[in-house]
Structure formats: structure tokens, C-alpha cells
Design a protein around this motif. Structure first.
Motif, PDB file in Angstrom:
ATOM      1  N   ILE A 227     -43.481  32.411 -30.225  1.00 31.79           N
ATOM      2  CA  ILE A 227     -43.123  31.218 -30.987  1.00 31.79           C
ATOM      3  C   ILE A 227     -42.901  31.626 -32.435  1.00 31.79           C
ATOM      4  O   ILE A 227     -43.801  32.136 -33.092  1.00 31.79           O
ATOM      5  CB  ILE A 227     -44.232  30.159 -30.890  1.00 31.79           C
TER       6      ILE A 227
ATOM      7  N   ILE B 142     -38.399  27.908 -32.420  1.00 33.56           N
ATOM      8  CA  ILE B 142     -38.619  26.482 -32.654  1.00 33.56           C
ATOM      9  C   ILE B 142     -37.310  25.764 -32.939  1.00 33.56           C
ATOM     10  O   ILE B 142     -37.020  24.706 -32.363  1.00 33.56           O
ATOM     11  CB  ILE B 142     -39.627  26.274 -33.801  1.00 33.56           C
TER      12      ILE B 142
ATOM     13  N   TYR C 157     -39.459  19.660 -36.655  1.00 34.48           N
ATOM     14  CA  TYR C 157     -39.485  19.962 -35.222  1.00 34.48           C
ATOM     15  C   TYR C 157     -40.896  19.814 -34.662  1.00 34.48           C
ATOM     16  O   TYR C 157     -41.894  19.912 -35.385  1.00 34.48           O
ATOM     17  CB  TYR C 157     -39.030  21.406 -34.969  1.00 34.48           C
TER      18      TYR C 157
ATOM     19  N   ALA D 242     -37.162  23.589 -29.711  1.00 31.40           N
ATOM     20  CA  ALA D 242     -38.058  22.457 -29.945  1.00 31.40           C
ATOM     21  C   ALA D 242     -37.279  21.151 -30.094  1.00 31.40           C
ATOM     22  O   ALA D 242     -36.063  21.140 -30.285  1.00 31.40           O
ATOM     23  CB  ALA D 242     -38.901  22.711 -31.195  1.00 31.40           C
TER      24      ALA D 242
ATOM     25  N   VAL E  88     -42.960  21.330 -31.035  1.00 32.89           N
ATOM     26  CA  VAL E  88     -42.871  22.181 -29.858  1.00 32.89           C
ATOM     27  C   VAL E  88     -44.232  22.232 -29.185  1.00 32.89           C
ATOM     28  O   VAL E  88     -45.271  22.161 -29.851  1.00 32.89           O
ATOM     29  CB  VAL E  88     -42.393  23.604 -30.240  1.00 32.89           C
TER      30      VAL E  88
END
Length: 392
Positions: free
Chosen positions: A197, A202, A183, A206, A185
Motif C-alpha cells: 500500500i 491508493i 481517498y 482506492a 482504502v
């Protein structure tokens, strides 16, 4: 692997701790001025250490040790913290190890900040300027999402690389590779406590990171480090290419470490797709962060099969750097079969105890798209090892 996978409880806890440690370092550096980041810290590290190196390392190590004071944290500046790696030969008793590269590409980061006219400006404000990012891309290896300076931590648990977290300082992006997927983000300008976060955030919000096949890539085009003496010689003696082919096929010769794996991702422009990346006898902190990506990499059009392959290259008469082998034969490698019945590989944590500073361990490794038959043919011709990482 389906969209929005999962992580085991303890791994998720470790990952959340690492995310918070890296974010703390990130926000601290972004909040400092350019002149503060460039200040020498004479009482820390190797004596010529800059604040942009020391600050993130201190932040990350402090957070991780506060989270788990029984874990081992390995960094290049200060070596290892917390002593022994294992309590017995039983892999279930191997201690959790965090490999940390607090500031990768610090030389390029220093050069970029040195060129800033107003050094009282905040680092974060400087990096957010579109002209700064465009200049970075012209000077330092292409798209900033891949070529940027970064901070990275990878977790090794029971000899298995379970996740990597990488923060790109230049683009304000965080990359996560774990059993839930890969991922990216955007990191907010400042901490938002109401919406922290973490792994759950995520994997829910994300964007996924995917890896390409060879539809558009030149199988011979590659990225590796050639910026100092000894590295070209190691590449030539690995017999992957002769000298003229190296010159023709080398896309970029002074890349960063942790983010280099993303040259094989769909973040790299389609007209410049890369055939493979190489750890050219480099220190473990440059390539250890690739291993979770290798485990969990997937193609966008096929999320069920691995997208990348990993090979270990070695020589009969390997070169050395600072007294350390650059290309390690199987007997000296940190990669070891899981057991006599399972040839999948784990990280042999007991090898780290043989080094006063385990961050100096080196290897020559190739990561390539799964369908790069040319690279696969060459490495098999010379008997180099395919490394399939263990997954429970």
C-alpha cells in the motif's frame, strides 16, 4: 482537479514513509491481544499510558526518524523529537514536520476493549466482528468509519500542510488526503509484500472521498468537543450560537479529532448531514489533520472547486486551558499570511519554538461546506478570519 491527480516527488516520498509507519503501527496493534493493548506502560509517556497508546507512537516515530532523521516529529505523549523547527526566517529552510496522533479516542478504545469477555483474543479479530462495530456505533458517535479510534500523521512542509494519512482501527480503513485527492482504502489483515500500500496503489485502486453541500444538511447542525470543563464556555463566548441553540444543534459532543472532518463527507448518512464541525479551543493534534482535507476537498458533482471553508474564531478575552489560549487572535495564531503580497495562509512554524511542547497549542476553528451561507454570515459579522491555505 482531475481524477487520479499527482503528488510532487518529495511529498510522495514523505507520504509513502508515513503510510508505512502507520501501517506498521496498525498491524502491530491488531496483532496484539486485548490484554496486551490494555497493559499500562509505566516507563513511557505520562505514567498512566497504555500499550494501545505507547505501541503505535513508538512504531510511528521510529519509522519516521529512520526515514528522515532531520525531520521533526510532534506527538502529545512525548512532545517533539529532533529539536529546532527552522534554520532561519527563510521558509524554504523550515524543517519537515510530522504531527502524529498515534491513538485518537483511546479512552473509548479502552472502554470497548474492557467490555470484551475473552481478552486473549487478538485486537484485529475483535474489531472485525460485525457486532463489535454495531455496538461501537451505538455508543460512540455514529458510523464507525467516522467515529472509530484512529492513528493519524500530517506532514507540514515549508509551512504548508501537504498531506494527512489516517488509519481507522475499528473499520480497517486508511484515509489519504493529498494533492492527488481524498481517498479511502481497505487495509488488509496482514502485510502483502507483493502489492504494497503506497500512494500509487491508493490513487489507482482506492475509492474517492467527496464532501457534501447543503442540499440535505441543516446549516446549524454541528459536531464539536464539549466533554470537559471550559469547552462549553469557549463555545458560548465565541458567539456562534446562544446556549439554547447549542443544545438544539449539537449532533455529538465527544467526537474524535482527526476523523471529525469526515462528518462533512458523503460517508456521513444523507439524512444526518452536518452543517459544520468545530475545533472548540482544542489542541493542535485534534485539528491539524483536517487542513489537507480542507485544501483538497471536492464535491462529487463538481471536482474543480473547493468544497470546504475554514475560519479561525477568536475573542477579546479568550479562555485558557492548561495556560494556553483556546481562541487565538491573529497576533498569536499559528496561521500567518504567506507574505505581504499574498494573504493566503501558511503554518507559522516559528511559533512552535515558543512552546516546550507544541502539541499543547490550541485554536478555535470552523470547517463548513462552501455553501453554508449562515455560518459564513455569522463569522463575518464578528470579524473572524477566513483561512485560505496556501497552495503552490
Amino acid at each position: 482537479m482531475p481524477e487520479g491527480g499527482y503528488m510532487k516527488g518529495i511529498e510522495k516520498s514523505h507520504c509513502n514513509a508515513v503510510i508505512q509507519a502507520i501501517l506498521s503501527a496498525f498491524w502491530s496493534l491488531m496483532g496484539s491481544s486485548a490484554q496486551e493493548a490494555l497493559r499500562q506502560v509505566l516507563t513511557y509517556g505520562k505514567g498512566d499510558t497504555l500499550s494501545l497508546d505507547a505501541g503505535p507512537e513508538i512504531n510511528i516515530v521510529r519509522h519516521l526518524q529512520r526515514y528522515d532523521d532531520h525531520s521533526v516529529v510532534i506527538t502529545e505523549e512525548t512532545g517533539q523529537a529532533n529539536g529546532y523547527f527552522f534554520e532561519s526566517d527563510d521558509r524554504s529552510k523550515y524543517r519537515t514536520i510530522f504531527f502524529c496522533d498515534p491513538t485518537d479516542r483511546s479512552r473509548q478504545l479502552k472502554e470497548a476493549l474492557d467490555s470484551v469477555d475473552d481478552k486473549t483474543s487478538k485486537v484485529g479479530d475483535i474489531f472485525r466482528k460485525p457486532e463489535f462495530q454495531k455496538d461501537w456505533e451505538k455508543r460512540f458517535g455514529g458510523i464507525a468509519a467516522i467515529s472509530g479510534a484512529s492513528s493519524a500523521v500530517t506532514c507540514i512542509r515549508r509551512g504548508v500542510p501537504v498531506f494527512s494519512v489516517i488509519a481507522n482501527y475499528i473499520t480497517h480503513q486508511m484515509f489519504l488526503s493529498c494533492s492527488a485527492g481524498n481517498y479511502v482504502v481497505k487495509i488488509p489483515d496482514k502485510q502483502v509484500r507483493a502489492r504494497p500500500i503506497n500512494v500509487d496503489f491508493i490513487t489507482t485502486h482506492a475509492d474517492r472521498v467527496y464532501f457534501h453541500d447543503l442540499d440535505h444538511a441543516d446549516a446549524r447542525l454541528f459536531v464539536t468537543f464539549m466533554g470537559k470543563s471550559g469547552y462549553r464556555e469557549n463555545m458560548v463566548d465565541s458567539k456562534l450560537m446562544d446556549g439554547s441553540e447549542i443544545d438544539q444543534s449539537l449532533f455529538y459532543d465527544i467526537p474524535g479529532g482527526p476523523l471529525r472532518i469526515l462528518y462533512l463527507s458523503t460517508l456521513q448518512p444523507a439524512d444526518k448531514e452536518i452543517g459544520f464541525i468545530l475545533a472548540n479551543g482544542e489542541k493542535i493534534g485534534e485539528w491539524i489533520h483536517w487542513l489537507p482535507f480542507v485544501r483538497f476537498a471536492r464535491k462529487k458533482h463538481d471536482d474543480s472547486e473547493p468544497a470546504l471553508r475554514l475560519f479561525e474564531v477568536y475573542q477579546d478575552r479568550p479562555h485558557t486551558k492548561e495556560g494556553i489560549l483556546m481562541s487565538t487572535p491573529p497576533a498569536y495564531s499559528v496561521f500567518k499570511p504567506f507574505n505581504k503580497h499574498d494573504e493566503r495562509m501558511r503554518i507559522d512554524v516559528s511559533r512552535f519554538a515558543d512552546f516546550p511542547n507544541p502539541s499543547r497549542i490550541r485554536a478555535t476553528l470552523i470547517v463548513t461546506p462552501y455553501d453554508n451561507d449562515r455560518v459564513t454570515s455569522v463569522v463575518r459579522q464578528y470579524g473572524y478570519r477566513a483561512i485560505e491555505l496556501y497552495s503552490e
